[in-house]
Scaffold this active site. Structure first.
Site, PDB file in Angstrom:
ATOM      1  CD  GLU A 210      -2.481  -1.348  -1.543  1.00 38.40           C
ATOM      2  OE1 GLU A 210      -2.325  -0.218  -1.116  1.00 38.40           O
ATOM      3  OE2 GLU A 210      -3.309  -2.304  -0.944  1.00 38.40           O
ATOM      4  CE  LYS A 226      -7.046   0.598   3.865  1.00 35.01           C
ATOM      5  NZ  LYS A 226      -7.257  -0.546   4.537  1.00 35.01           N
TER       6      LYS A 226
END
Length: 405
Positions: A210, A226
């Site tokens: 990420e 997410k």
């Protein structure tokens, strides 16, 4: 060595592998030129102290949109760039949030920067003594974890927060050389920021997929993740169809848009990609891309204050979520949920230090968690955290990345 608000030295540390985010063209040809450290509780503004240190070493941190002088030298080698690490605690200080429980690895600084020069030789990451890993000891039981999820749901129902990320910690004793195990972690599939950072008696390895923040070619980018499911056909279909996961994801995308929009020097913020499903080890994860042009001067200190700690590992509103985290998590986040990456002369690229482990000479430490919304199922959240921790534990034991232990 200079002591005070941050410590600086020029003593190289033995590396276990290339640092996270280092340019691929450099290979392993790095020599340590200078090191900066700041610990929770030290005086001074960590963002400004870090920026001052890096600026003093010739890196363009006062205006990240400016291309630096790649030929500037310090000591014997041309400066390649710097490895940067900012812990969740340091990010909390920068954001003005409430600090939680202390770190279980207090020997690791909360802000750490290493300026590297190019070397004429490659480092040999030799294998030492055999590695032996003991049983894992969790910081909370599945029941305690589920209770924390329920507490967040109650806070959401009261209107205190919209979403909170809760994280658990586990550790295991080890003997022998941790280098090969850390390199296996850093090499996990999908590790965009795979690498190892070392210090005096400690090391951290990340397999983070990420992007917390990237500045390159006049544009600032964040890629929040997410939503998680097993990397199967059914798992992918379930993730794409989940209204709960999509709502949680969009909430964090909005938070990240706001973080960039309130940063002076940026232009209009846009969502370039929304809820794209990508693979990390044995999991599908949903990722979006949010970006903005640099229309003015953007400095490193202001940028860190705007984006740290990352929204996808805190929640919304960020400061209210940090207060909930401080009340719920029994063990500090240590090296996890912070920022870890590289500052070069023409770019900044920091990953979120999820899927990250640390060794302190005696124990190996790992963290995993997830975002909680009003629709979260406690048992499912406990299972998701275990799924995220599984590839890390498997890699440390030398098992295939799909194994869960």
């Amino acid at each position: 060595m200079v002591h005070g608000s941050g410590a600086v030295d020029h003593s190289p540390q033995p590396p276990f592998g290339p640092p996270p985010g280092a340019p691929a063209g450099c290979g392993a040809r790095h020599d340590v030129l200078s090191v900066f450290r700041w610990h929770r509780g030290d005086p001074g503004d960590p963002a400004e102290l870090l920026a001052g240190f890096l600026s003093g070493n010739g890196l363009p941190v006062r205006n990240l949109g400016r291309t630096g002088d790649k030929n500037q030298t310090i000591g014997d080698g041309a400066i390649c760039g710097a490895a940067l690490y900012v812990s969740a605690d340091a990010g909390c200080v920068m954001a003005g949030g409430m600090l939680g429980a202390p770190t279980p690895v207090p020997g690791i600084p909360d802000v750490y920067a290493v300026v590297y020069g190019h070397s004429t030789k490659y480092h040999d990451f030799a294998v030492g003594d055999s590695w032996s890993l003991g049983p894992w000891r969790d910081s909370w039981s599945p029941t305690d974890h589920a209770h924390a999820v329920e507490q967040v749901r109650h806070a959401i129902a009261r209107g205190d927060v919209y979403q909170v990320n809760v994280v658990g910690h586990a550790s295991a004793a080890y003997t022998g050389d941790p280098g090969p195990a850390l390199r296996r972690v850093a090499a996990l599939p999908g590790a965009r920021y795979g690498g190892i950072l070392t210090g005096d008696g400690w090391a951290m390895a990340t397999a983070s997929p990420e992007t917390l923040v990237e500045v390159r070619a006049g544009r600032i980018i964040t890629r929040p993740i997410k939503g998680t499911r097993p990397a199967t056909g059914d798992g992918r279909r379930e993730l794409l169809a989940s209204t709960k996961e999509r709502a949680e994801h969009v909430m964090i995308v909005d938070l990240e848009r706001n973080d960039l929009a309130r940063l002076p020097g940026t232009g209009p913020v846009r969502v370039d990609e929304l809820f794209a499903v990508r693979r990390w080890a044995g999991l599908w994860q949903a990722e979006s891309v949010v970006s903005a042009p640099l229309d003015g001067d953007v400095g490193l200190a202001g940028l860190l204050r705007a984006v740290c700690p990352g929204g996808s590992v805190t929640g919304a509103p960020k400061l209210a979520a940090l207060a909930e985290i401080a009340a719920l998590e029994p063990v500090g986040r240590g090296v996890s949920m912070g920022a870890l990456g590289w500052l070069g002369h023409d770019h900044l690229d920091l990953g979120l230090s999820i899927r990250t482990v640390a060794v302190d000479g005696h124990r190996v430490h790992a963290w995993a968690g997830g975002g909680i919304t009003i629709d979260s199922d406690p048992a499912a959240e406990v299972a998701e955290a275990a799924a995220k921790a599984g590839p890390l534990r498997a890699a440390l034991r030398g098992q295939p990345p799909t194994a869960v232990s």
